[in-house]
Design a protein around this motif. Structure first.
Motif, PDB file in Angstrom:
ATOM      1  N   VAL A 153       0.815  -1.222   0.000  1.00  0.00           N
ATOM      2  CA  VAL A 153       0.000   0.000   0.000  1.00  0.00           C
ATOM      3  C   VAL A 153       0.845   1.267   0.000  1.00  0.00           C
ATOM      4  N   LEU A 154       2.142   1.166   0.261  1.00  0.00           N
ATOM      5  CA  LEU A 154       2.968   2.367   0.399  1.00  0.00           C
ATOM      6  C   LEU A 154       3.377   2.970  -0.942  1.00  0.00           C
ATOM      7  N   GLY A 158      -0.382   8.875  -0.560  1.00  0.00           N
ATOM      8  CA  GLY A 158      -1.640   9.252   0.055  1.00  0.00           C
ATOM      9  C   GLY A 158      -2.093   8.259   1.111  1.00  0.00           C
ATOM     10  N   ASN A 159      -1.482   7.079   1.124  1.00  0.00           N
ATOM     11  CA  ASN A 159      -1.832   6.072   2.128  1.00  0.00           C
ATOM     12  C   ASN A 159      -1.015   6.194   3.407  1.00  0.00           C
ATOM     13  N   PHE A 160       0.021   7.028   3.421  1.00  0.00           N
ATOM     14  CA  PHE A 160       0.882   7.120   4.594  1.00  0.00           C
ATOM     15  C   PHE A 160       0.143   7.543   5.867  1.00  0.00           C
ATOM     16  N   PRO A 161      -0.867   8.405   5.811  1.00  0.00           N
ATOM     17  CA  PRO A 161      -1.584   8.730   7.053  1.00  0.00           C
ATOM     18  C   PRO A 161      -2.200   7.512   7.742  1.00  0.00           C
ATOM     19  N   TRP A 162      -2.443   6.434   6.990  1.00  0.00           N
ATOM     20  CA  TRP A 162      -2.982   5.228   7.606  1.00  0.00           C
ATOM     21  C   TRP A 162      -2.010   4.625   8.604  1.00  0.00           C
ATOM     22  N   ALA A 170      -4.288  -1.221  16.679  1.00  0.00           N
ATOM     23  CA  ALA A 170      -3.838  -2.570  17.021  1.00  0.00           C
ATOM     24  C   ALA A 170      -2.508  -2.545  17.767  1.00  0.00           C
ATOM     25  N   ASP A 171      -2.284  -3.559  18.598  1.00  0.00           N
ATOM     26  CA  ASP A 171      -1.027  -3.666  19.334  1.00  0.00           C
ATOM     27  C   ASP A 171       0.151  -3.900  18.401  1.00  0.00           C
ATOM     28  N   THR A 172      -0.086  -4.630  17.319  1.00  0.00           N
ATOM     29  CA  THR A 172       0.997  -4.976  16.396  1.00  0.00           C
ATOM     30  C   THR A 172       0.550  -4.732  14.961  1.00  0.00           C
ATOM     31  N   VAL A 173       1.461  -4.174  14.165  1.00  0.00           N
ATOM     32  CA  VAL A 173       1.209  -3.940  12.746  1.00  0.00           C
ATOM     33  C   VAL A 173       2.411  -4.477  11.968  1.00  0.00           C
ATOM     34  N   LEU A 174       2.155  -5.243  10.931  1.00  0.00           N
ATOM     35  CA  LEU A 174       3.198  -5.712  10.033  1.00  0.00           C
ATOM     36  C   LEU A 174       2.903  -5.199   8.636  1.00  0.00           C
ATOM     37  N   ILE A 175       3.890  -4.549   8.026  1.00  0.00           N
ATOM     38  CA  ILE A 175       3.728  -3.975   6.694  1.00  0.00           C
ATOM     39  C   ILE A 175       4.813  -4.544   5.786  1.00  0.00           C
ATOM     40  N   ALA A 176       4.412  -5.080   4.642  1.00  0.00           N
ATOM     41  CA  ALA A 176       5.361  -5.559   3.641  1.00  0.00           C
ATOM     42  C   ALA A 176       5.287  -4.654   2.426  1.00  0.00           C
ATOM     43  N   ASP A 177       6.450  -4.247   1.929  1.00  0.00           N
ATOM     44  CA  ASP A 177       6.456  -3.320   0.798  1.00  0.00           C
ATOM     45  C   ASP A 177       7.732  -3.484  -0.022  1.00  0.00           C
ATOM     46  N   SER A 178       7.601  -3.323  -1.335  1.00  0.00           N
ATOM     47  CA  SER A 178       8.759  -3.402  -2.232  1.00  0.00           C
ATOM     48  C   SER A 178       8.967  -2.111  -3.009  1.00  0.00           C
ATOM     49  N   ARG A 179       8.151  -1.107  -2.756  1.00  0.00           N
ATOM     50  CA  ARG A 179       8.203   0.115  -3.563  1.00  0.00           C
ATOM     51  C   ARG A 179       8.885   1.276  -2.859  1.00  0.00           C
ATOM     52  N   VAL A 180       8.948   1.223  -1.538  1.00  0.00           N
ATOM     53  CA  VAL A 180       9.513   2.340  -0.775  1.00  0.00           C
ATOM     54  C   VAL A 180      10.821   1.906  -0.145  1.00  0.00           C
ATOM     55  N   ARG A 181      11.853   2.733  -0.300  1.00  0.00           N
ATOM     56  CA  ARG A 181      13.151   2.454   0.318  1.00  0.00           C
ATOM     57  C   ARG A 181      13.407   3.485   1.422  1.00  0.00           C
ATOM     58  N   ASP A 182      14.278   3.096   2.359  1.00  0.00           N
ATOM     59  CA  ASP A 182      14.627   3.992   3.467  1.00  0.00           C
ATOM     60  C   ASP A 182      13.374   4.481   4.185  1.00  0.00           C
ATOM     61  N   ALA A 184      11.231   5.411   6.976  1.00  0.00           N
ATOM     62  CA  ALA A 184      11.567   5.877   8.327  1.00  0.00           C
ATOM     63  C   ALA A 184      10.380   6.592   8.945  1.00  0.00           C
ATOM     64  N   VAL A 185       9.406   5.816   9.369  1.00  0.00           N
ATOM     65  CA  VAL A 185       8.220   6.360  10.029  1.00  0.00           C
ATOM     66  C   VAL A 185       8.102   5.678  11.382  1.00  0.00           C
ATOM     67  N   LYS A 186       8.273   6.423  12.456  1.00  0.00           N
ATOM     68  CA  LYS A 186       8.148   5.852  13.793  1.00  0.00           C
ATOM     69  C   LYS A 186       6.701   5.494  14.068  1.00  0.00           C
ATOM     70  N   PRO A 187       6.473   4.386  14.766  1.00  0.00           N
ATOM     71  CA  PRO A 187       7.418   3.495  15.452  1.00  0.00           C
ATOM     72  C   PRO A 187       7.796   2.262  14.624  1.00  0.00           C
ATOM     73  N   TYR A 188       7.618   2.311  13.307  1.00  0.00           N
ATOM     74  CA  TYR A 188       7.883   1.146  12.471  1.00  0.00           C
ATOM     75  C   TYR A 188       9.385   0.897  12.336  1.00  0.00           C
ATOM     76  N   LYS A 189       9.755  -0.400  12.402  1.00  0.00           N
ATOM     77  CA  LYS A 189      11.148  -0.800  12.257  1.00  0.00           C
ATOM     78  C   LYS A 189      11.241  -1.966  11.279  1.00  0.00           C
ATOM     79  N   LYS A 190      12.267  -1.936  10.468  1.00  0.00           N
ATOM     80  CA  LYS A 190      12.472  -3.015   9.510  1.00  0.00           C
ATOM     81  C   LYS A 190      12.940  -4.261  10.249  1.00  0.00           C
TER      82      LYS A 190
END
Length: 227
Positions: A153-154, A158-162, A170-182, A184-190
Protein backbone atom coordinates in the motif's frame (compact mmCIF):
# COMPACT_ATOMS: atom_id res chain seq x y z
CA UNK A 1 -13.98 -24.36 -8.69
CA UNK A 2 -14.77 -21.80 -11.38
CA UNK A 3 -14.22 -18.12 -10.64
CA UNK A 4 -17.43 -16.08 -10.20
CA UNK A 5 -18.75 -14.68 -13.46
CA UNK A 6 -18.44 -11.09 -12.29
CA UNK A 7 -14.71 -11.55 -11.67
CA UNK A 8 -14.11 -13.11 -15.06
CA UNK A 9 -16.24 -10.44 -16.70
CA UNK A 10 -14.38 -7.61 -14.99
CA UNK A 11 -11.06 -9.08 -16.11
CA UNK A 12 -12.15 -9.48 -19.73
CA UNK A 13 -13.54 -5.95 -19.73
CA UNK A 14 -10.03 -4.65 -19.11
CA UNK A 15 -7.99 -7.37 -20.85
CA UNK A 16 -10.12 -9.03 -23.56
CA UNK A 17 -9.45 -12.75 -23.81
CA UNK A 18 -7.70 -12.96 -20.45
CA UNK A 19 -8.72 -15.80 -18.15
CA UNK A 20 -8.49 -16.60 -14.46
CA UNK A 21 -6.90 -19.86 -13.35
CA UNK A 22 -6.04 -21.43 -10.01
CA UNK A 23 -2.33 -21.08 -9.25
CA UNK A 24 -0.08 -22.05 -6.36
CA UNK A 25 1.57 -18.92 -4.97
CA UNK A 26 3.94 -20.02 -2.15
CA UNK A 27 6.97 -22.26 -2.52
CA UNK A 28 6.79 -23.95 0.88
CA UNK A 29 3.09 -23.79 1.71
CA UNK A 30 -0.05 -25.09 0.01
CA UNK A 31 -1.95 -21.90 -0.83
CA UNK A 32 -3.64 -21.32 -4.17
CA UNK A 33 -5.47 -18.36 -5.68
CA UNK A 34 -7.54 -17.63 -8.77
CA UNK A 35 -5.30 -15.24 -10.72
CA UNK A 36 -4.90 -14.06 -14.27
CA UNK A 37 -3.39 -16.90 -16.29
CA UNK A 38 -0.70 -14.74 -17.93
CA UNK A 39 0.14 -11.09 -17.46
CA UNK A 40 2.32 -9.36 -20.02
CA UNK A 41 4.55 -6.54 -18.75
CA UNK A 42 2.76 -3.24 -19.21
CA UNK A 43 5.39 -2.09 -21.69
CA UNK A 44 4.19 -4.86 -24.03
CA UNK A 45 0.56 -3.72 -24.00
CA UNK A 46 -0.85 -1.52 -26.71
CA UNK A 47 -1.68 2.03 -25.66
CA UNK A 48 -5.43 1.52 -25.35
CA UNK A 49 -5.07 -1.63 -23.24
CA UNK A 50 -2.40 -0.07 -21.05
CA UNK A 51 -4.74 2.87 -20.42
CA UNK A 52 -7.60 0.53 -19.45
CA UNK A 53 -5.30 -1.25 -17.02
CA UNK A 54 -4.27 2.06 -15.45
CA UNK A 55 -7.85 3.31 -15.22
CA UNK A 56 -9.21 0.01 -13.88
CA UNK A 57 -6.57 -1.44 -11.54
CA UNK A 58 -7.63 -5.01 -10.85
CA UNK A 59 -5.12 -5.61 -8.07
CA UNK A 60 -6.74 -8.91 -7.11
CA UNK A 61 -5.80 -10.65 -10.39
CA UNK A 62 -2.16 -10.84 -9.25
CA UNK A 63 -0.42 -12.14 -6.15
CA UNK A 64 2.04 -9.33 -5.53
CA UNK A 65 5.56 -9.95 -4.26
CA UNK A 66 4.92 -8.20 -0.93
CA UNK A 67 1.77 -10.19 -0.32
CA UNK A 68 3.62 -13.44 -0.97
CA UNK A 69 6.40 -12.49 1.45
CA UNK A 70 4.02 -11.41 4.21
CA UNK A 71 1.85 -14.50 3.78
CA UNK A 72 4.91 -16.77 4.04
CA UNK A 73 6.14 -14.83 7.08
CA UNK A 74 2.85 -15.41 8.86
CA UNK A 75 2.75 -19.11 7.99
CA UNK A 76 6.34 -19.58 9.15
CA UNK A 77 5.68 -17.68 12.39
CA UNK A 78 2.17 -18.81 13.36
CA UNK A 79 2.58 -17.51 16.91
CA UNK A 80 2.08 -14.04 15.44
CA UNK A 81 -1.57 -14.76 14.69
CA UNK A 82 -2.58 -17.85 16.63
CA UNK A 83 -5.74 -17.23 18.63
CA UNK A 84 -5.85 -13.55 17.66
CA UNK A 85 -8.18 -11.23 15.80
CA UNK A 86 -6.38 -10.12 12.66
CA UNK A 87 -7.25 -7.54 10.02
CA UNK A 88 -5.78 -7.64 6.50
CA UNK A 89 -5.90 -4.07 5.17
CA UNK A 90 -6.25 -3.79 1.39
CA UNK A 91 -6.64 -7.55 1.05
CA UNK A 92 -6.58 -7.71 -2.77
CA UNK A 93 -6.53 -11.39 -3.71
CA UNK A 94 -6.73 -12.34 -0.03
CA UNK A 95 -3.38 -14.13 0.15
CA UNK A 96 -2.34 -12.59 3.49
CA UNK A 97 -5.76 -13.00 5.10
CA UNK A 98 -5.90 -16.63 4.00
CA UNK A 99 -2.40 -17.28 5.36
CA UNK A 100 -3.39 -15.80 8.72
CA UNK A 101 -6.45 -18.04 8.89
CA UNK A 102 -4.36 -21.08 7.93
CA UNK A 103 -1.85 -20.18 10.66
CA UNK A 104 -4.52 -20.32 13.37
CA UNK A 105 -5.95 -16.82 13.81
CA UNK A 106 -9.19 -16.80 15.78
CA UNK A 107 -10.77 -14.40 13.27
CA UNK A 108 -9.43 -12.71 10.15
CA UNK A 109 -11.16 -9.64 8.75
CA UNK A 110 -10.35 -9.11 5.07
CA UNK A 111 -10.78 -5.40 4.37
CA UNK A 112 -10.81 -3.70 0.96
CA UNK A 113 -12.74 -0.83 -0.58
CA UNK A 114 -12.90 -2.70 -3.91
CA UNK A 115 -15.98 -4.98 -3.96
CA UNK A 116 -14.35 -7.17 -6.61
CA UNK A 117 -11.35 -7.72 -4.32
CA UNK A 118 -13.71 -8.88 -1.57
CA UNK A 119 -15.45 -11.22 -4.03
CA UNK A 120 -12.07 -12.58 -5.13
CA UNK A 121 -10.99 -13.05 -1.51
CA UNK A 122 -14.21 -14.92 -0.69
CA UNK A 123 -13.61 -17.21 -3.64
CA UNK A 124 -9.96 -17.75 -2.75
CA UNK A 125 -10.79 -18.42 0.90
CA UNK A 126 -13.17 -21.17 -0.24
CA UNK A 127 -10.42 -22.58 -2.48
CA UNK A 128 -8.22 -22.93 0.59
CA UNK A 129 -10.96 -24.12 2.96
CA UNK A 130 -10.70 -21.24 5.40
CA UNK A 131 -13.35 -18.90 6.85
CA UNK A 132 -12.89 -15.13 6.85
CA UNK A 133 -14.90 -12.08 7.82
CA UNK A 134 -15.19 -9.17 5.39
CA UNK A 135 -15.42 -5.39 5.48
CA UNK A 136 -15.30 -2.64 2.88
CA UNK A 137 -14.59 0.02 5.52
CA UNK A 138 -11.71 -0.12 8.01
CA UNK A 139 -13.39 2.41 10.29
CA UNK A 140 -16.56 0.33 10.42
CA UNK A 141 -14.84 -2.75 11.84
CA UNK A 142 -16.12 -3.10 15.39
CA UNK A 143 -14.26 -4.45 18.38
CA UNK A 144 -10.60 -4.89 19.22
CA UNK A 145 -8.02 -5.91 16.62
CA UNK A 146 -4.82 -7.59 17.82
CA UNK A 147 -2.82 -7.48 14.60
CA UNK A 148 -3.06 -5.53 11.35
CA UNK A 149 -1.37 -6.94 8.25
CA UNK A 150 -0.68 -4.68 5.28
CA UNK A 151 0.98 -5.49 1.95
CA UNK A 152 1.63 -3.26 -1.05
CA UNK A 153 0.00 0.00 0.00
CA UNK A 154 2.97 2.37 0.40
CA UNK A 155 3.31 2.86 -3.37
CA UNK A 156 0.73 5.64 -2.88
CA UNK A 157 1.98 8.37 -0.52
CA UNK A 158 -1.64 9.25 0.06
CA UNK A 159 -1.83 6.07 2.13
CA UNK A 160 0.88 7.12 4.59
CA UNK A 161 -1.58 8.73 7.05
CA UNK A 162 -2.98 5.23 7.61
CA UNK A 163 0.27 4.24 9.30
CA UNK A 164 -0.60 6.17 12.44
CA UNK A 165 -4.19 4.94 12.39
CA UNK A 166 -2.96 1.36 12.30
CA UNK A 167 -0.85 1.69 15.46
CA UNK A 168 -3.72 3.45 17.20
CA UNK A 169 -5.99 0.53 16.43
CA UNK A 170 -3.84 -2.57 17.02
CA UNK A 171 -1.03 -3.67 19.33
CA UNK A 172 1.00 -4.98 16.40
CA UNK A 173 1.21 -3.94 12.75
CA UNK A 174 3.20 -5.71 10.03
CA UNK A 175 3.73 -3.97 6.69
CA UNK A 176 5.36 -5.56 3.64
CA UNK A 177 6.46 -3.32 0.80
CA UNK A 178 8.76 -3.40 -2.23
CA UNK A 179 8.20 0.12 -3.56
CA UNK A 180 9.51 2.34 -0.77
CA UNK A 181 13.15 2.45 0.32
CA UNK A 182 14.63 3.99 3.47
CA UNK A 183 11.24 3.84 5.13
CA UNK A 184 11.57 5.88 8.33
CA UNK A 185 8.22 6.36 10.03
CA UNK A 186 8.15 5.85 13.79
CA UNK A 187 7.42 3.49 15.45
CA UNK A 188 7.88 1.15 12.47
CA UNK A 189 11.15 -0.80 12.26
CA UNK A 190 12.47 -3.02 9.51
CA UNK A 191 12.66 -6.63 10.64
CA UNK A 192 13.66 -8.49 7.48
CA UNK A 193 14.05 -8.38 3.71
CA UNK A 194 13.19 -11.14 1.24
CA UNK A 195 13.45 -11.64 -2.51
CA UNK A 196 10.21 -12.54 -4.25
CA UNK A 197 8.22 -11.78 -7.38
CA UNK A 198 4.64 -11.23 -8.41
CA UNK A 199 2.60 -14.18 -9.72
CA UNK A 200 2.17 -14.34 -12.63
CA UNK A 201 5.65 -12.87 -13.08
CA UNK A 202 5.35 -9.48 -14.81
CA UNK A 203 9.10 -9.22 -15.38
CA UNK A 204 9.29 -6.16 -13.14
CA UNK A 205 12.54 -4.35 -12.42
CA UNK A 206 14.70 -6.29 -9.97
CA UNK A 207 14.37 -3.60 -7.31
CA UNK A 208 10.68 -4.45 -6.96
CA UNK A 209 11.57 -8.02 -6.05
CA UNK A 210 13.18 -6.84 -2.79
CA UNK A 211 10.44 -6.91 -0.17
CA UNK A 212 10.93 -5.45 3.29
CA UNK A 213 8.74 -6.18 6.31
CA UNK A 214 8.31 -3.43 8.89
CA UNK A 215 6.80 -3.91 12.34
CA UNK A 216 5.31 -1.64 14.95
CA UNK A 217 4.50 -3.40 18.19
CA UNK A 218 4.20 -3.09 21.93
CA UNK A 219 5.18 -6.76 22.13
CA UNK A 220 8.83 -7.63 22.81
CA UNK A 221 9.00 -9.95 19.81
CA UNK A 222 9.24 -6.89 17.56
CA UNK A 223 9.55 -3.76 19.71
CA UNK A 224 13.32 -4.09 20.15
CA UNK A 225 14.11 -5.12 16.57
CA UNK A 226 15.69 -2.62 14.23
CA UNK A 227 16.71 -2.50 10.59
Amino acid sequence: MHAPANLQGALEGVLPGARLSVQSVLSNHALSLALIRDMAPQRQLDEATARRVMDNPLYWILCWASGRVLAAHVLENPELVRGKRVLDFGCGSGVVAIAAAMAGAEEVVACDIDPLALTATRHNAALNNVALSFSDDFEAVQGEVDLILVADVLYDKGNFPWLRRFVERADTVLIADSRVRDFAVKPYKKICEEISCTIPDMDEAGEFNRVSIYAASSRSVYSATGA
